[in-house]
Write an enzyme that holds these catalytic residues in place. Structure first.
Site, PDB file in Angstrom:
ATOM      1  N   GLU A 141     -19.474  25.349   1.462  1.00 28.86           N
ATOM      2  CA  GLU A 141     -20.107  24.218   0.767  1.00 28.86           C
ATOM      3  C   GLU A 141     -21.614  24.475   0.620  1.00 28.86           C
ATOM      4  O   GLU A 141     -22.265  24.934   1.555  1.00 28.86           O
ATOM      5  CB  GLU A 141     -19.893  22.918   1.549  1.00 28.86           C
ATOM      6  CG  GLU A 141     -20.551  21.727   0.841  1.00 28.86           C
ATOM      7  CD  GLU A 141     -20.322  20.419   1.569  1.00 28.86           C
ATOM      8  OE1 GLU A 141     -19.175  19.933   1.579  1.00 28.86           O
ATOM      9  OE2 GLU A 141     -21.295  19.890   2.140  1.00 28.86           O
ATOM     10  N   TYR A 193     -22.819  16.393  -4.318  1.00 27.82           N
ATOM     11  CA  TYR A 193     -23.407  15.522  -5.346  1.00 27.82           C
ATOM     12  C   TYR A 193     -24.348  14.565  -4.642  1.00 27.82           C
ATOM     13  O   TYR A 193     -23.940  13.851  -3.717  1.00 27.82           O
ATOM     14  CB  TYR A 193     -22.263  14.756  -6.023  1.00 27.82           C
ATOM     15  CG  TYR A 193     -22.643  14.122  -7.339  1.00 27.82           C
ATOM     16  CD1 TYR A 193     -22.923  14.912  -8.450  1.00 27.82           C
ATOM     17  CD2 TYR A 193     -22.708  12.742  -7.480  1.00 27.82           C
ATOM     18  CE1 TYR A 193     -23.250  14.331  -9.666  1.00 27.82           C
ATOM     19  CE2 TYR A 193     -23.025  12.155  -8.699  1.00 27.82           C
ATOM     20  CZ  TYR A 193     -23.294  12.963  -9.783  1.00 27.82           C
ATOM     21  OH  TYR A 193     -23.618  12.391 -10.994  1.00 27.82           O
ATOM     22  N   ALA A 242     -13.134   5.709  -3.315  1.00 29.08           N
ATOM     23  CA  ALA A 242     -12.700   7.039  -3.775  1.00 29.08           C
ATOM     24  C   ALA A 242     -11.303   6.960  -4.390  1.00 29.08           C
ATOM     25  O   ALA A 242     -11.011   7.669  -5.362  1.00 29.08           O
ATOM     26  CB  ALA A 242     -12.716   8.013  -2.604  1.00 29.08           C
ATOM     27  N   HIS A 244     -14.103   7.095   9.767  1.00 26.33           N
ATOM     28  CA  HIS A 244     -15.290   6.911   8.918  1.00 26.33           C
ATOM     29  C   HIS A 244     -16.182   5.872   9.583  1.00 26.33           C
ATOM     30  O   HIS A 244     -15.684   4.940  10.231  1.00 26.33           O
ATOM     31  CB  HIS A 244     -14.848   6.440   7.519  1.00 26.33           C
ATOM     32  CG  HIS A 244     -15.983   6.268   6.570  1.00 26.33           C
ATOM     33  ND1 HIS A 244     -16.488   5.032   6.234  1.00 26.33           N
ATOM     34  CD2 HIS A 244     -16.722   7.165   5.892  1.00 26.33           C
ATOM     35  CE1 HIS A 244     -17.488   5.193   5.378  1.00 26.33           C
ATOM     36  NE2 HIS A 244     -17.643   6.473   5.143  1.00 26.33           N
ATOM     37  N   LYS A 291      -5.074   7.924  -0.946  1.00 23.26           N
ATOM     38  CA  LYS A 291      -5.725   8.976  -1.748  1.00 23.26           C
ATOM     39  C   LYS A 291      -4.661   9.958  -2.245  1.00 23.26           C
ATOM     40  O   LYS A 291      -4.667  10.365  -3.401  1.00 23.26           O
ATOM     41  CB  LYS A 291      -6.793   9.708  -0.918  1.00 23.26           C
ATOM     42  CG  LYS A 291      -8.039   8.866  -0.668  1.00 23.26           C
ATOM     43  CD  LYS A 291      -9.079   9.574   0.200  1.00 23.26           C
ATOM     44  CE  LYS A 291     -10.295   8.674   0.421  1.00 23.26           C
ATOM     45  NZ  LYS A 291     -11.369   9.281   1.187  1.00 23.26           N
ATOM     46  N   GLN A 347     -14.400  15.652   7.386  1.00 25.18           N
ATOM     47  CA  GLN A 347     -15.765  15.532   7.893  1.00 25.18           C
ATOM     48  C   GLN A 347     -15.906  16.575   8.999  1.00 25.18           C
ATOM     49  O   GLN A 347     -14.901  16.981   9.621  1.00 25.18           O
ATOM     50  CB  GLN A 347     -15.905  14.111   8.471  1.00 25.18           C
ATOM     51  CG  GLN A 347     -17.194  13.804   9.152  1.00 25.18           C
ATOM     52  CD  GLN A 347     -18.324  13.773   8.157  1.00 25.18           C
ATOM     53  OE1 GLN A 347     -18.798  14.835   7.760  1.00 25.18           O
ATOM     54  NE2 GLN A 347     -18.751  12.592   7.752  1.00 25.18           N
ATOM     55  N   GLN A 357     -29.522  20.007  17.368  1.00 25.74           N
ATOM     56  CA  GLN A 357     -28.837  19.561  16.139  1.00 25.74           C
ATOM     57  C   GLN A 357     -27.745  18.525  16.413  1.00 25.74           C
ATOM     58  O   GLN A 357     -27.373  17.777  15.526  1.00 25.74           O
ATOM     59  CB  GLN A 357     -28.097  20.730  15.498  1.00 25.74           C
ATOM     60  CG  GLN A 357     -28.889  21.698  14.700  1.00 25.74           C
ATOM     61  CD  GLN A 357     -27.916  22.745  14.164  1.00 25.74           C
ATOM     62  OE1 GLN A 357     -27.141  23.329  14.911  1.00 25.74           O
ATOM     63  NE2 GLN A 357     -27.953  22.955  12.866  1.00 25.74           N
TER      64      GLN A 357
HETATM   65  C1  LIG Z   1     -15.647  16.766   2.721  1.00 23.29           C
HETATM   66  C2  LIG Z   1     -16.718  15.753   2.419  1.00 23.29           C
HETATM   67  C3  LIG Z   1     -17.592  15.961   1.356  1.00 23.29           C
HETATM   68  C4  LIG Z   1     -18.582  14.997   1.056  1.00 23.29           C
HETATM   69  N1  LIG Z   1     -19.441  15.239   0.018  1.00 23.29           N
HETATM   70  C5  LIG Z   1     -20.365  14.300  -0.326  1.00 23.29           C
HETATM   71  C6  LIG Z   1     -21.214  14.454  -1.472  1.00 23.29           C
HETATM   72  O1  LIG Z   1     -21.172  15.476  -2.160  1.00 23.29           O
HETATM   73  N2  LIG Z   1     -22.083  13.461  -1.775  1.00 23.29           N
HETATM   74  C7  LIG Z   1     -22.156  12.301  -1.031  1.00 23.29           C
HETATM   75  O2  LIG Z   1     -22.956  11.409  -1.366  1.00 23.29           O
HETATM   76  N3  LIG Z   1     -21.373  12.128   0.062  1.00 23.29           N
HETATM   77  C8  LIG Z   1     -20.481  13.089   0.428  1.00 23.29           C
HETATM   78  N4  LIG Z   1     -19.666  12.887   1.513  1.00 23.29           N
HETATM   79  C9  LIG Z   1     -19.847  11.689   2.335  1.00 23.29           C
HETATM   80  C10 LIG Z   1     -19.027  10.505   1.770  1.00 23.29           C
HETATM   81  O3  LIG Z   1     -19.489  10.181   0.479  1.00 23.29           O
HETATM   82  C11 LIG Z   1     -19.206   9.338   2.717  1.00 23.29           C
HETATM   83  O4  LIG Z   1     -18.551   9.590   3.930  1.00 23.29           O
HETATM   84  C12 LIG Z   1     -18.824   7.972   2.137  1.00 23.29           C
HETATM   85  O5  LIG Z   1     -19.341   6.977   3.009  1.00 23.29           O
HETATM   86  C13 LIG Z   1     -17.334   7.743   1.984  1.00 23.29           C
HETATM   87  O6  LIG Z   1     -16.807   8.473   0.950  1.00 23.29           O
HETATM   88  P1  LIG Z   1     -15.209   8.489   0.732  1.00 23.29           P
HETATM   89  O7  LIG Z   1     -14.971   9.237  -0.501  1.00 23.29           O
HETATM   90  O8  LIG Z   1     -14.521   8.918   1.959  1.00 23.29           O
HETATM   91  O9  LIG Z   1     -15.002   6.923   0.491  1.00 23.29           O
HETATM   92  P2  LIG Z   1     -13.760   5.972   0.604  1.00 23.29           P
HETATM   93  O10 LIG Z   1     -12.502   6.726   0.763  1.00 23.29           O
HETATM   94  O11 LIG Z   1     -13.873   5.009  -0.513  1.00 23.29           O
HETATM   95  O12 LIG Z   1     -14.020   5.251   1.997  1.00 23.29           O
HETATM   96  C14 LIG Z   1     -15.173   4.438   2.255  1.00 23.29           C
HETATM   97  C15 LIG Z   1     -14.803   3.344   3.246  1.00 23.29           C
HETATM   98  O13 LIG Z   1     -13.918   2.408   2.613  1.00 23.29           O
HETATM   99  C16 LIG Z   1     -12.639   2.398   3.243  1.00 23.29           C
HETATM  100  N5  LIG Z   1     -11.658   2.503   2.142  1.00 23.29           N
HETATM  101  C17 LIG Z   1     -11.228   3.624   1.519  1.00 23.29           C
HETATM  102  N6  LIG Z   1     -10.377   3.325   0.508  1.00 23.29           N
HETATM  103  C18 LIG Z   1     -10.283   1.984   0.495  1.00 23.29           C
HETATM  104  C19 LIG Z   1      -9.568   1.080  -0.326  1.00 23.29           C
HETATM  105  N7  LIG Z   1      -8.801   1.513  -1.333  1.00 23.29           N
HETATM  106  N8  LIG Z   1      -9.709  -0.254  -0.072  1.00 23.29           N
HETATM  107  C20 LIG Z   1     -10.497  -0.689   0.928  1.00 23.29           C
HETATM  108  N9  LIG Z   1     -11.202   0.131   1.745  1.00 23.29           N
HETATM  109  C21 LIG Z   1     -11.106   1.456   1.540  1.00 23.29           C
HETATM  110  C22 LIG Z   1     -12.598   3.616   4.172  1.00 23.29           C
HETATM  111  O14 LIG Z   1     -11.859   3.375   5.351  1.00 23.29           O
HETATM  112  C23 LIG Z   1     -14.056   3.840   4.482  1.00 23.29           C
HETATM  113  O15 LIG Z   1     -14.492   3.082   5.592  1.00 23.29           O
HETATM  114  C24 LIG Z   1     -18.685  13.834   1.847  1.00 23.29           C
HETATM  115  C25 LIG Z   1     -17.809  13.638   2.933  1.00 23.29           C
HETATM  116  C26 LIG Z   1     -16.834  14.579   3.221  1.00 23.29           C
HETATM  117  C27 LIG Z   1     -15.924  14.373   4.390  1.00 23.29           C
END
Ligand SMILES: Cc1cc2nc3c(=O)[nH]c(=O)nc-3n(C[C@H](O)[C@H](O)[C@H](O)COP(=O)(O)OP(=O)(O)OC[C@H]3O[C@@H](n4cnc5c(N)ncnc54)[C@H](O)[C@@H]3O)c2cc1C
Length: 290
Positions: A17, A49, A127, A151, A167, A178, A214
């Site tokens: 990454e 991003y 997401a 999370h 998902k 993570q 770290q």
């Molecule tokens: C591999 C990886 C790559 C990443 N890359 C980036 C990046 O490039 N840029 C960046 O800004 N961040 C990045 N992140 C961080 C990520 O954006 C954060 O952790 C963010 O807070 C959650 O993103 P998510 O896509 O998991 O969100 P979601 O899956 O939407 O989850 C967010 C929260 O909402 C809850 N949730 C999920 N789906 C639902 C639903 N349908 N209804 C109700 N609640 C729900 C979850 O339990 C969680 O607490 C990355 C994380 C990982 C693990």
């Protein structure tokens, strides 16, 4: 073999990454690391991003270059933060025109200085919504994030697993974790995810450790835990010795994951590939990824 074919076959993938840097020196470091990435014959690289601003355009520019000029299969991260559906559609269209094969579809973290994620009035809340939209409208391989130790906003890991299943149901082809250091926490998560019906491959997100200092930052970023042998191994060592120990720890952590059927190793390089390359070299010496 493209990584999207490798994953369902159960052959572990290897990937790095990167993030778009903010300074000219940062771009220099990144390009050196991308050259290293080419030498490592990785299955793919991914580009993060940003939460807002010009780094977002840089992600799109960089992914186009890594895919089309450097010939590295590239996964572009994309988040819902601050974007309407229409904007996301245009970004996806442009990524598709640049032949980017995969998208890591994320909700994203709030921009610096904001504590909560705010839904764009014409955007997506989770997401899962973005994943469903990509699946319905485009042909990308879709990656999703998952959290072996939960999370930060989630009440418990069971809830997170339910969203990981969602998902998958909405169209995610694989998940990347993570960062984590405690493999037993990951195995527990994976077992429970499988029991809950999660069948997509889960790739381990591995952060090479450089120093004891770290660890606090990693914990505040991700809420991850640290096994005693990691902390004890870093204590009472000078800087260089800590970095060496971190590499050895990374090799052993990945070897254990590979012995236990991990779908892939995704190294969080922080744009400095030396430690990641040393981990890969150590794994190859042990007979993995040959
Ligand atoms: C591999 C990886 C790559 C990443 N890359 C980036 C990046 O490039 N840029 C960046 O800004 N961040 C990045 N992140 C961080 C990520 O954006 C954060 O952790 C963010 O807070 C959650 O993103 P998510 O896509 O998991 O969100 P979601 O899956 O939407 O989850 C967010 C929260 O909402 C809850 N949730 C999920 N789906 C639902 C639903 N349908 N209804 C109700 N609640 C729900 C979850 O339990 C969680 O607490 C990355 C994380 C990982 C693990």
């Amino acid at each position: 073999m493209p990584f999207s074919n490798k994953l369902p076959k159960g052959t572990p993938t290897l990937s790095y990454e990167f993030f778009p840097p903010k300074t000219p020196e940062g771009w220099g470091l990144l390009y050196n690391s991308l050259e290293d990435a080419k030498r490592e014959s990785l299955d793919f690289i991914s580009v993060t991003y940003g939460a807002g601003g010009s780094t977002r355009e840089k992600t799109l520019e960089l992914t186009g270059r890594t895919q089309n000029e450097l010939g590295l299969d590239t996964m572009s991260h994309l988040t819902c933060v601050g974007h309407s559906k229409e904007e996301l559609h245009l970004i996806l269209q442009s990524l598709s025109e640049q032949n980017i094969p995969a998208i890591m579809a994320l909700r994203g973290d709030p921009p610096q200085g904001q504590s909560n994620f705010t839904i764009h009035p014409d955007g997506f809340a989770h997401a899962t919504d973005l994943i469903a939209y990509i699946k319905q409208n485009f042909c990308f391989v879709i990656g999703a994030a998952c959290y072996p130790e939960g999370h930060t906003e989630s009440p418990n890991v069971t809830q997170d697993i339910a969203y990981l299943k969602l998902k998958q149901d909405k169209g995610a082809d694989f998940a990347v974790t993570q960062l984590f250091f405690d493999n037993s926490a990951f195995y527990h998560f994976r077992d429970n995810a499988q029991k809950a019906g999660v069948q997509i491959p889960i790739i381990a997100g591995i952060m090479p450790v450089k120093s004891l200092q770290q660890l606090d930052r990693f914990r505040s970023l991700s809420g991850c835990s640290f096994p005693n042998n990691l902390i004890e191994g870093l204590q009472n060592r000078n800087e260089a010795e800590q970095a060496e120990f971190g590499i050895e720890f990374g090799i052993q952590q990945c070897a254990d994951l590979l012995d236990n059927g991990i779908a892939g190793i995704h190294l969080y390089t922080l744009n400095r590939s030396e430690a990641s390359a040393r981990i890969i070299s150590g794994l190859r010496d042990l007979g993995y990824f040959r």
